[in-house]
Design a protein around this motif. Sequence first.
Motif, PDB file in Angstrom:
ATOM      1  N   GLY A 174       5.758  15.936  10.199  1.00 49.48           N
ATOM      2  CA  GLY A 174       6.814  15.129   8.722  1.00 49.48           C
ATOM      3  C   GLY A 174       7.038  13.829   9.341  1.00 49.48           C
ATOM      4  O   GLY A 174       6.446  12.802  10.616  1.00 49.48           O
ATOM      5  N   PRO A 175       7.716  12.596   9.159  1.00 46.98           N
ATOM      6  CA  PRO A 175       7.971  11.869   9.612  1.00 46.98           C
ATOM      7  C   PRO A 175       8.050  11.822  11.563  1.00 46.98           C
ATOM      8  O   PRO A 175       9.098  12.735  12.074  1.00 46.98           O
ATOM      9  N   CYS A 176       7.986  10.591  12.019  1.00 43.63           N
ATOM     10  CA  CYS A 176       8.216  10.450  13.494  1.00 43.63           C
ATOM     11  C   CYS A 176       9.836  10.960  13.191  1.00 43.63           C
ATOM     12  O   CYS A 176      10.522   9.823  12.701  1.00 43.63           O
ATOM     13  N   PRO A 177      10.621  11.962  14.387  1.00 45.47           N
ATOM     14  CA  PRO A 177      11.946  12.157  14.575  1.00 45.47           C
ATOM     15  C   PRO A 177      12.415  10.423  15.175  1.00 45.47           C
ATOM     16  O   PRO A 177      13.363  10.454  15.193  1.00 45.47           O
ATOM     17  N   GLU A 178      11.203   9.446  15.719  1.00 41.74           N
ATOM     18  CA  GLU A 178      12.163   8.766  16.692  1.00 41.74           C
ATOM     19  C   GLU A 178      11.976   7.657  16.345  1.00 41.74           C
ATOM     20  O   GLU A 178      12.582   6.116  16.469  1.00 41.74           O
ATOM     21  N   GLY A 179      11.860   7.314  14.725  1.00 38.50           N
ATOM     22  CA  GLY A 179      11.675   6.619  13.496  1.00 38.50           C
ATOM     23  C   GLY A 179      11.483   4.837  14.700  1.00 38.50           C
ATOM     24  O   GLY A 179       9.495   5.274  14.897  1.00 38.50           O
ATOM     25  N   ILE A 204      34.856   7.554  23.087  1.00 43.02           N
ATOM     26  CA  ILE A 204      34.802   8.341  24.435  1.00 43.02           C
ATOM     27  C   ILE A 204      33.034   8.433  24.129  1.00 43.02           C
ATOM     28  O   ILE A 204      32.119   8.866  25.204  1.00 43.02           O
ATOM     29  N   ILE A 205      32.710   9.370  23.358  1.00 40.48           N
ATOM     30  CA  ILE A 205      31.349   9.340  22.553  1.00 40.48           C
ATOM     31  C   ILE A 205      30.177   8.151  22.958  1.00 40.48           C
ATOM     32  O   ILE A 205      29.273   7.679  23.868  1.00 40.48           O
ATOM     33  N   LYS A 235      25.977   5.879  26.081  1.00 38.57           N
ATOM     34  CA  LYS A 235      25.715   3.867  27.154  1.00 38.57           C
ATOM     35  C   LYS A 235      25.488   4.775  28.540  1.00 38.57           C
ATOM     36  O   LYS A 235      24.665   3.539  29.289  1.00 38.57           O
ATOM     37  N   LEU A 236      25.879   5.457  28.912  1.00 43.08           N
ATOM     38  CA  LEU A 236      25.556   5.670  30.872  1.00 43.08           C
ATOM     39  C   LEU A 236      24.467   6.114  30.953  1.00 43.08           C
ATOM     40  O   LEU A 236      23.379   5.552  31.781  1.00 43.08           O
ATOM     41  N   CYS A 237      23.850   6.662  29.860  1.00 39.30           N
ATOM     42  CA  CYS A 237      22.786   7.157  30.538  1.00 39.30           C
ATOM     43  C   CYS A 237      21.493   6.106  30.463  1.00 39.30           C
ATOM     44  O   CYS A 237      20.637   6.798  31.038  1.00 39.30           O
ATOM     45  N   TYR A 238      21.497   5.104  29.127  1.00 40.06           N
ATOM     46  CA  TYR A 238      20.904   4.023  29.769  1.00 40.06           C
ATOM     47  C   TYR A 238      20.987   2.761  30.649  1.00 40.06           C
ATOM     48  O   TYR A 238      20.341   1.836  29.903  1.00 40.06           O
ATOM     49  N   LYS A 260      25.118   3.104  15.277  1.00 38.52           N
ATOM     50  CA  LYS A 260      23.140   3.088  15.185  1.00 38.52           C
ATOM     51  C   LYS A 260      22.842   4.550  16.158  1.00 38.52           C
ATOM     52  O   LYS A 260      21.502   4.532  15.667  1.00 38.52           O
ATOM     53  N   LEU A 261      22.975   4.617  16.779  1.00 38.87           N
ATOM     54  CA  LEU A 261      23.233   6.427  17.500  1.00 38.87           C
ATOM     55  C   LEU A 261      23.211   7.284  16.158  1.00 38.87           C
ATOM     56  O   LEU A 261      22.133   8.424  16.140  1.00 38.87           O
ATOM     57  N   MET A 262      23.528   7.457  15.556  1.00 37.90           N
ATOM     58  CA  MET A 262      23.570   8.222  14.116  1.00 37.90           C
ATOM     59  C   MET A 262      22.045   8.283  13.514  1.00 37.90           C
ATOM     60  O   MET A 262      21.668   8.897  13.663  1.00 37.90           O
ATOM     61  N   LYS A 263      21.990   6.188  13.137  1.00 39.32           N
ATOM     62  CA  LYS A 263      20.272   6.659  12.949  1.00 39.32           C
ATOM     63  C   LYS A 263      19.302   6.370  13.773  1.00 39.32           C
ATOM     64  O   LYS A 263      18.666   7.557  13.545  1.00 39.32           O
ATOM     65  N   TRP A 264      19.456   6.718  15.081  1.00 42.90           N
ATOM     66  CA  TRP A 264      18.826   7.106  16.205  1.00 42.90           C
ATOM     67  C   TRP A 264      18.266   8.798  16.344  1.00 42.90           C
ATOM     68  O   TRP A 264      16.880   9.124  16.533  1.00 42.90           O
ATOM     69  N   GLY A 265      19.895   9.365  15.782  1.00 43.58           N
ATOM     70  CA  GLY A 265      19.182  10.902  15.797  1.00 43.58           C
ATOM     71  C   GLY A 265      19.844  11.526  17.094  1.00 43.58           C
ATOM     72  O   GLY A 265      19.384  12.623  17.706  1.00 43.58           O
ATOM     73  N   HIS A 266      20.463  10.216  18.056  1.00 47.69           N
ATOM     74  CA  HIS A 266      20.462  10.448  18.942  1.00 47.69           C
ATOM     75  C   HIS A 266      21.810  11.435  18.958  1.00 47.69           C
ATOM     76  O   HIS A 266      22.803  10.576  19.659  1.00 47.69           O
ATOM     77  N   LEU A 267      21.932  12.601  19.186  1.00 47.57           N
ATOM     78  CA  LEU A 267      22.735  13.901  19.269  1.00 47.57           C
ATOM     79  C   LEU A 267      24.143  14.445  19.816  1.00 47.57           C
ATOM     80  O   LEU A 267      25.426  14.460  20.178  1.00 47.57           O
ATOM     81  N   SER A 268      22.899  13.955  21.543  1.00 42.48           N
ATOM     82  CA  SER A 268      23.475  15.512  22.489  1.00 42.48           C
ATOM     83  C   SER A 268      25.272  14.503  23.011  1.00 42.48           C
ATOM     84  O   SER A 268      25.902  15.206  23.145  1.00 42.48           O
ATOM     85  N   ALA A 269      25.666  13.273  23.043  1.00 38.64           N
ATOM     86  CA  ALA A 269      27.004  12.548  23.352  1.00 38.64           C
ATOM     87  C   ALA A 269      27.979  13.047  22.352  1.00 38.64           C
ATOM     88  O   ALA A 269      29.307  12.999  22.897  1.00 38.64           O
TER      89      ALA A 269
END
Lengths: 230, 230, 230, 230
Positions: A206-211, C15-16, C21-24, C47-56
């Motif tokens: 599929g498309p790259c998940p990293e956008g 808190i999320i 933000k701490l990670c980077y 933005k976080l939702m868009k990137w799919g960076h969901l662990s936080a």
Amino acid sequence: MLVQLLQHTREPERIIAQAAKLCYSDAGLETIAGKLSPEKTADFIRKLMKWGHLSALEHASFTFGIEGVSRALTHQLVRHRLASYSQQSQRYVSMRDFPYITPPVLSEKPELLKSFQTVISEIGRVYQELLESGIPAEDARYLLPNACETKIVVTMNARELLHFFRLRCCHRAQWEIHALADRMLNLAKGVGPNLFHQAGPGCINGPCPEGKLSCGKMSEVRQKYGGEGS
Amino acid sequence: MLVQLLQHTREPERIIAQAAKLCYSDAGLETIAGKLSPEKTADFIRKLMKWGHLSALEHASFTFGIEGVSRALTHQLVRHRLASYSQQSQRYVSMRDFPYITPPVLSEKPELLKSFQTVISEIGRVYQELLESGIPAEDARYLLPNACETKIVVTMNARELLHFFRLRCCHRAQWEIHALADRMLNLAKGVGPNLFHQAGPGCINGPCPEGKLSCGKMSEVRQKYGGEGS
Amino acid sequence: MLVQLLQHTREPERIIAQAAKLCYSDAGLETIAGKLSPEKTADFIRKLMKWGHLSALEHASFTFGIEGVSRALTHQLVRHRLASYSQQSQRYVSMRDFPYITPPVLSEKPELLKSFQTVISEIGRVYQELLESGIPAEDARYLLPNACETKIVVTMNARELLHFFRLRCCHRAQWEIHALADRMLNLAKGVGPNLFHQAGPGCINGPCPEGKLSCGKMSEVRQKYGGEGS
Amino acid sequence: MLVQLLQHTREPERIIAQAAKLCYSDAGLETIAGKLSPEKTADFIRKLMKWGHLSALEHASFTFGIEGVSRALTHQLVRHRLASYSQQSQRYVSMRDFPYITPPVLSEKPELLKSFQTVISEIGRVYQELLESGIPAEDARYLLPNACETKIVVTMNARELLHFFRLRCCHRAQWEIHALADRMLNLAKGVGPNLFHQAGPGCINGPCPEGKLSCGKMSEVRQKYGGEGS
């Protein structure tokens, strides 16, 4: 890096097929198994993967022995929480003459490589000095670098492995864990050829998940992992 | 080491009591809550702990901000899998003039301490040299020692916290994660005094779980944590 | 069906954002928090939702009180394993005059509805008879139907909630758990408007994950949940 | 009740011993394996169990096929979250002439048994009527009782199995899941005799974990499971 498939659930594809079929069948387990010829099993597993019905994949587990990798790698690896780990302890095992991992990028730059190696030797010398002066290994190890080699046994089920490959076979993953993931994928394919025949980074199906953060090398990547796009 | 309780479930003891009572009651949630005065809640939580009926404790979560700890510590910490972590990345953040943790045992031995500090400085110098020569931070960090400071945000629910304290407040745990666990326990007690009033190492409410490997200091330990045996 | 948001992590989006933000960042937690105005937090969460960076997202937990749902529903619900449950027990609580859920499809068919209600009454009568004859509730309950009402307290973190909504707000989910998921989503949006502003079934931000098994009603669905495609 | 051990990790005790030894050894995996004769493996596994060092037990998984049990049982079973399940669906499979489980206590009371059976027949009749009138199976099943038989495939690792046996072989567990746990324990012992030789309820190796709620039959229980106290 030495990676072995130490053990695994016997006949992983067969047990997955049997369990998955149970959900939608009024037949018993014996009857379901009776109809699962190798061809039908292979065919059904490929369908299951296509549908994305992955829960039955959890019934098959794979245990890998991993040696000659850095602590930098294992700090990333153990963040995968749906897995089991047994790692050589730096608290209980003294790392005399500790082996270490050198990032490949340094091998092209002899001067930097030499600086790197010199510091590592110096670390080794003082680490020994601390141990010999009676400092416990658990304290002396504060000096040990991320490069320090370690050994670890890892167990993941097939569903978690797919997720692991998705993240760690990605071109954006660090080179060392990427190399580990590639080896694990090859070993897993050996016993679960249909389970893992399209395993790999997220972009191959599929498309790259990293956008926007994409590596931009999707056609190469797809070719390497045999994705649909290739 | 700087440890803060950043956030937590509001009124953790009250929600736990409400949920636990639901299991054995034919009343609705409103009715149950209506009867939960602060005194009754405290009393019930203490009973629940005594019975060992811990599943309702999972409804309350606690998020800690932890700074000024070593990567040695976080490699141990993240092995607790029923928890959530966000850690400062050594791949994306360059550790210029990186702060580090010195094991207390070294402070009593000036010569060893000096050797330790000299190597750390040397590591820092070469790490900078690598970065300035264009080596990516993710590769240069192979030199960084376990002593290197890091920051991490951790969320655990009350049940997992009890388990964490049981293992990491133990006299046999390493001094650094032990100190962290003690701070977390104090902060947790501030908002869940009844949940955590007997939290601590396994020995405070029964025989030492380490058996023959016991530290042999149970009476001191029990006194420190206020166990029943004290 | 009565669904309440009983408790949750305070300021979940803040808190999320702080943890993510701490990670980077090379800044400390205090400094990061100091810059998080409500507008910046909202913007960053989106933005976080868009990137799919969901662990936080795991740092924020939500506890729901659910009443007036069937045991058919809870048997589905408790299959979500990254969650915590406290459910009214049929072993310890006798269901005298037990309330029950009637599938809406029956309300349009008066005769079938009557058959349904008659059997339920009959079940209730014999269940009482068993209890009065000294049969333990845990055995008498073998008669109780899936329709039987139950109460349950559920805690999930924001990441798991997104996954839950993805599966259970899907048009193909059963009507009862679908209705529950919709109510939970509305409640979650109330305290995490940016976290959940595009939450819903898998199809609202991409192709239908069910492929050929798609309900074929994606435009309606997208409109309902405010997906990008609408 | 039909319980089968469908698959499992090959040589479970050997892989566990190999992984556990890695933690405290500076030898490689090959060397460790080379020294693991069957006798040494058995001996080491028994020591590991005594020490309570259980994390390496997670490397061995066991997959059970379970048929002829009630939905009452599976609602309890699936609450164990560190496990994987594939269950026959009542949404997709119509339970024509559905078989069901009768609580043993009823077999001693012919009149109550008859009432029970009569209602179950009546449920079956109306369930059929609903299906034949076009009501979807997922809605008709609201009538089906907890007694209704089901089939399920379950995978747990050895550590979780020990925990499962601890809770479900307890005299206070319900008779049906207790019987299931006993069968699973016997099957597990067949391939992991040292892993499971002291498996069973919490009381067989120490005081009753239920405290004042104890069944008071610990000597019988210990004899049955071969605990140290017997």
